[in-house]
Design a protein around this motif. Structure first.
Motif, short mmCIF file in Angstrom:
data_model
loop_
_atom_site.label_atom_id
_atom_site.label_comp_id
_atom_site.label_asym_id
_atom_site.label_seq_id
_atom_site.Cartn_x
_atom_site.Cartn_y
_atom_site.Cartn_z
N ASP A 33 3.69 -1.86 -1.68
CA ASP A 33 2.45 -2.30 -2.29
C ASP A 33 1.52 -2.76 -1.18
OD1 ASP A 33 0.35 -3.41 -3.70
OD2 ASP A 33 1.63 -4.54 -5.07
N GLY A 35 -1.59 -3.79 -1.63
CA GLY A 35 -2.55 -4.79 -2.10
C GLY A 35 -3.97 -4.28 -2.01
N ASP A 36 -4.91 -5.22 -1.83
CA ASP A 36 -6.33 -4.88 -1.71
C ASP A 36 -6.67 -4.52 -0.27
OD1 ASP A 36 -6.68 -5.47 -4.39
OD2 ASP A 36 -7.47 -7.48 -4.02
N LYS A 43 -4.48 -0.09 6.21
CA LYS A 43 -3.33 -0.99 6.27
C LYS A 43 -2.09 -0.10 6.39
CE LYS A 43 -1.29 -5.01 4.04
NZ LYS A 43 -1.44 -5.94 2.91
N LYS A 98 -7.61 1.67 -8.00
CA LYS A 98 -6.18 1.80 -7.74
C LYS A 98 -5.83 3.19 -7.23
CE LYS A 98 -4.73 -2.08 -10.03
NZ LYS A 98 -4.69 -3.21 -9.17
N GLY A 116 -1.81 0.89 -3.95
CA GLY A 116 -2.83 0.16 -3.22
C GLY A 116 -4.10 0.11 -4.03
N ASN A 117 -5.00 -0.79 -3.65
CA ASN A 117 -6.24 -0.94 -4.37
C ASN A 117 -7.41 -0.94 -3.37
OD1 ASN A 117 -7.84 -1.42 -6.71
ND2 ASN A 117 -7.97 -3.59 -6.17
#
Length: 181
Positions: A33, A35-36, A43, A98, A116-117
């Protein structure tokens, strides 16, 4: 969490030892995951791929066909017995919202969920705002421009965390990068 993947050799002879790969470095049933992540930023997360078998093998790592192209995977081409390599997954969103996908290891075994977002970057025209000395009972004004990194970004408001500051009502956000007020 360790996922063991058995790769079927090309020989097809049962006496031949089969390569075995272990994937480690992720938690919660091997989900990654991210995340943002701001649009335009990246990332990266890494996993370790180890050949625990007795023969060398090509490392087959990829993503399934429904995986968002915002996920980019790099991995070692081959692994000797007992050696390890790094599988890197980079999330680089190009749009808000998303994103998801599946990382495949071996011959379709050991899937790893990717999520991921993508979020709109938000910047101010300045990182500080100095009012200098202002006499009690008087007001002074400074203009800060808030810039959204996406066309579909919404503006919910501004909150100051302490001090005697106020936000001037009636500010009109018209277009990305253009502010009336």
């Amino acid at each position: 969490v360790v996922v063991t993947v058995v790769v079927i050799g090309a020989c097809g002879v049962p006496e031949d030892p089969l390569p075995q790969l272990e994937l480690s470095g992720c938690a919660d049933d091997c989900d990654l995951d991210f995340g943002d992540v701001a649009i335009g930023a990246t990332k990266t997360k890494t996993l370790e791929l180890k050949n625990v078998g007795a023969v060398a093998t090509e490392a087959f790592v990829g993503v399934d066909g429904d995986t968002d192209p915002a996920f980019v995977v790099t991995f070692p081409a081959a692994l000797e017995p007992g050696s390890t390599g790094v599988v890197s997954v980079t999330f680089a969103p190009v749009a808000g919202g998303k994103s998801s996908g599946t990382l495949l290891v071996g011959s379709g075994a050991g899937p790893v969920a990717l999520v991921g977002n993508g979020v709109c970057p938000l910047t101010f025209s300045s990182t500080s705002c100095d009012f200098g000395d202002v006499d009690i009972g008087l007001q002074d004004h400074r203009r800060l421009v808030l810039q959204f990194g996406c066309e579909d970004a919404g503006f919910a408001g501004v909150e100051f965390l302490g001090g005697d500051f106020a936000f001037a009502p009636g500010v009109d956000v018209t277009d990305v990068g253009q502010v009336k007020g």
